[in-house]
Design an enzyme around this catalytic site. Structure first.
Site, PDB file in Angstrom:
ATOM      1  CG  ASP A 264      36.961  16.322  56.257  1.00 55.49           C
ATOM      2  OD1 ASP A 264      37.347  16.132  55.090  1.00 55.49           O
ATOM      3  OD2 ASP A 264      36.844  17.445  56.771  1.00 55.49           O
TER       4      ASP A 264
ATOM      5  CD  GLU B  86      40.872  22.096  49.209  1.00 55.66           C
ATOM      6  OE1 GLU B  86      40.203  21.510  50.045  1.00 55.66           O
ATOM      7  OE2 GLU B  86      40.883  21.797  48.008  1.00 55.66           O
TER       8      GLU B  86
END
Lengths: 400, 266
Positions: free
Chosen positions: B60, B49
């Site tokens: 995040d 990924e």
């Protein structure tokens, strides 16, 4: 599609703009907020409690004041100021935070988070949380903490925790990011009181509705004091909550010209201003499809404004809708014009306006000068300028 | 059938699970990213990924945020990432998917993004800020290009909505283990096991778990119930040292760390 007050639709769209571009984790909380807000809108006791607070706690209605000496100075249209600066906590932000605090209580959440730029929304959130007994955390960029110190201290006095944000440009945009990240992890027991008419659906609608008291009062006061609607209304526009609240009740009055004033900053060069609707293009930021300042890769561009509250690279989706339908005209005032307008209002009327609101004053004075004496311009004076005294002293090289 | 579908078909027939590392593109530079992808696959990763750095990543945590900031500060552009991938994927015997903000996909153009990614050998995209009700336009483009659009299910997703997400997903379903942002956790909530088991009963799609996974005990707990596991921040944190230390030794340390996790796979 023409501009209409019958927006947003079920998907949170104002024409093409708006929607909900957020991580899946937040979906349930946004659905719950939508459901609770729609129920509250139909609940007579909710509306009555908010009205009671507005009257006895905030001090509404705020006056519509005929600024005769400022008018004489311009030599054109009669200038009226909608005095949101006289509200409790010194700005329009309290209209929204009290409404959302009532929603927080309805949802049974004990903790509130917020972002703030100029600190006005932070103070208004801390105030509402103290009034309702919620735990309160306010995210604020380090650069904004530096230039808005008095508000930082006020938030602490009110019992809120101010968490400095040191990522990115260390301004409002980064404070929104951090508040969203907090909410991702705490969504089960925390409500995010977003301070502007931005973000994912239903926030732009909720904030606009709670701020619309500004426009509703202005409409009624104009009819009472001058016997008709004004010719032109001017409001500053960063995320755009005071402008959305002022304009919305006039959207269907085609004869009333509406002007939003963005932050023109130092120059028209990318990075030197925060005039998103003037120089940006449609894209996605902070959960909504709206005009944004981005580079060709979709990275958010740096922006600048002398006022922390307008120093933001996005704008509310309803403003994008009003821009594209032509209902509202968006212009900008640069830092110098803004500081001149601050001076003009201080010296001619004895009112220190917030630097954010000074943008609106700057353009209103210019517009009024081109109009006839029997015409009327209303300016939304969204906040008071005490918080800016130290920053203005610094810019002038004077000791505070 | 996409390369992701083929991968999971093979793994399922062998009763094996996918190990999927996440790395940030361009941290500290794309040459290192390319070498890291090769090394990770060499050690036994089934799929990689690749995070496309974004200026405002609200899902995040600090580790991945900081890696995005480092890459962007160094002047990284999306076109450079696709160039690196075009030179790397032909020799990489594992699919690569991009983790990318919808802000970037929209600005580049939906069809344009998918076409450029596909030309660079990318098999699919995870778009963490594009919930299912906003995903129709991109899903349509992805379908016509046989490009997987991997959607996310979280602990806060109600069951009906999880089924709706499964219906619209291609490639695999990304199950987010925690209510929160990316980043290593000491302990993971035990109810993941039941939640993922339930989800796998609702769909034939593979279900992979990500967010917080960083230790061999996490792998032992979750690998049996999932089709694959995604490990991000724990690797990105180690990559951060590549800017100031000998790159070969950083690559070796990451490889050793991945070996430890792989050893815990069933």
């Amino acid at each position: 599609m023409g501009a209409t007050s019958q927006v947003p639709d079920q998907a949170g769209r104002f024409g093409a703009f708006g929607g909900r571009y957020v991580p899946e984790t937040l979906t349930r909380a946004l659905d719950e907020l939508t459901r609770q807000y729609d129920e509250a809108c139909r609940d007579e006791s909710f509306r009555a409690e908010l009205e009671d607070l507005s009257r006895h706690y905030v001090g509404r209605p705020s006056p519509l004041y005929h600024a005769e000496r400022l008018t004489a100075r311009c030599g054109g249209a009669q200038i009226y100021l909608k005095r949101e600066d006289l509200n409790h906590t010194g700005a329009h932000k309290i209209n929204n935070t009290l409404g959302q605090a009532l929603l927080t209580r309805r949802m049974g959440k004990p903790r509130v988070i917020a972002e703030t730029g100029a600190g006005q929304h932070g103070v208004a959130t801390a105030t509402a949380c103290a009034r309702f007994g919620f735990e309160c955390v306010v995210y604020m960029g380090e650069e904004d903490i530096r230039r808005q110190k008095p508000n930082v201290f006020s938030m602490r006095l009110l019992g809120a925790e101010v968490r400095p944000v040191s990522t990115g440009s260390r301004t409002l945009r980064d404070a929104v990011n951090e508040a969203m990240r907090d909410w991702m992890a705490t969504v089960e027991n925390t409500h995010y009181i977003l301070g502007s008419s931005v973000g994912p659906d239903p926030f732009p609608r909720i904030v606009r509705d709670f701020q619309s008291v500004i426009g509703r009062e202005t409409r009624r006061q104009c009819l009472e004091q001058i016997g008709r609607l004004p010719d032109t209304i001017v409001a500053c526009c960063g995320g755009g909550s005071n402008a959305a609240g002022m304009f919305y009740p006039f959207i269907d009055d085609a004869e009333v010209k509406l002007v939003g004033v963005e932050a023109g900053g130092r120059s028209e060069k990318l990075g030197d201003h925060a005039a998103t609707l003037n120089f940006g293009r449609p894209g996605v930021l902070h959960g909504a499809f709206s005009y944004v300042m981005q580079d060709d890769d979709g990275q958010t561009a740096d922006v600048h404004s002398v006022s922390a509250g307008l120093d933001y690279p996005g704008v509310g989706p309803e403003h994008s809708f009003w821009k594209d339908t032509g209902r509202v005209q968006y212009t900008y005032a640069n830092d110098r014009e803004t500081l001149d307008a601050f001076d003009a209002l201080a010296k001619s009327e004895g009112i220190l306006p917030a630097l954010e609101s000074s943008h609106a004053v700057a353009k209103a004075v210019e517009i009024a000068a081109q109009m006839n004496k029997d015409e009327v311009v209303v300016v939304c004076l969204s906040g008071r300028g005490d918080k800016d005294a130290a920053e203005i002293a610094r810019l002038r090289g004077e000791h505070f | 059938m996409s390369s992701i579908d083929t991968l999971f078909k093979t793994l399922r027939s062998q009763n094996r699970k996918a190990f999927m590392p996440f790395v940030t593109a361009g941290d500290p530079d794309l040459e290192f990213t390319s070498a890291l992808l090769r090394r990770l696959v060499d050690r036994g990763s089934s799929m990689c990924e690749l995070g496309i750095p974004y200026s405002d990543p609200i899902a995040d945590g600090p580790v991945i945020q900081a890696s995005y900031t480092r890459a962007l500060d160094a002047g990284l552009h999306v076109a450079d990432i696709f160039d690196m991938l075009a030179g790397t994927t032909p020799e990489l015997p594992a699919p690569v998917v991009t983790m990318v903000s919808y802000s970037i996909v929209y600005r580049i153009g939906l069809a344009q993004y998918v076409a450029r990614a596909k030309a660079a050998g990318v098999a699919g995209a995870i778009v963490p800020d594009l919930p299912v009700q906003e995903s129709d336009d991109l899903a349509k483009v992805c379908r016509s290009e046989d490009f997987s659009l991997i959607q996310l299910v979280t602990p806060t997703t109600p069951p009906d909505r999880a089924k709706q997400i499964a219906d619209k997903t291609t490639g695999f379903i990304y199950y987010v283990s925690v209510t929160g942002i990316t980043g290593e956790r000491t302990e993971l909530p035990p109810q993941i096991v039941d939640n993922v088991a339930w989800l796998r009963e609702q769909t034939d799609l593979p279900v992979c778990i990500g967010f917080g996974i960083s230790r061999p005990e996490h792998v032992r707990m979750l690998a049996p119930v999932a089709d694959g596991l995604i490990v991000g921040s724990a690797i990105v944190r180690r990559v951060a040292e590549a800017a100031t230390r000998d790159r070969q030794s950083v690559l070796s340390e990451i490889a050793d760390y991945v070996d430890q996790l792989l050893a815990a796979m069933p």
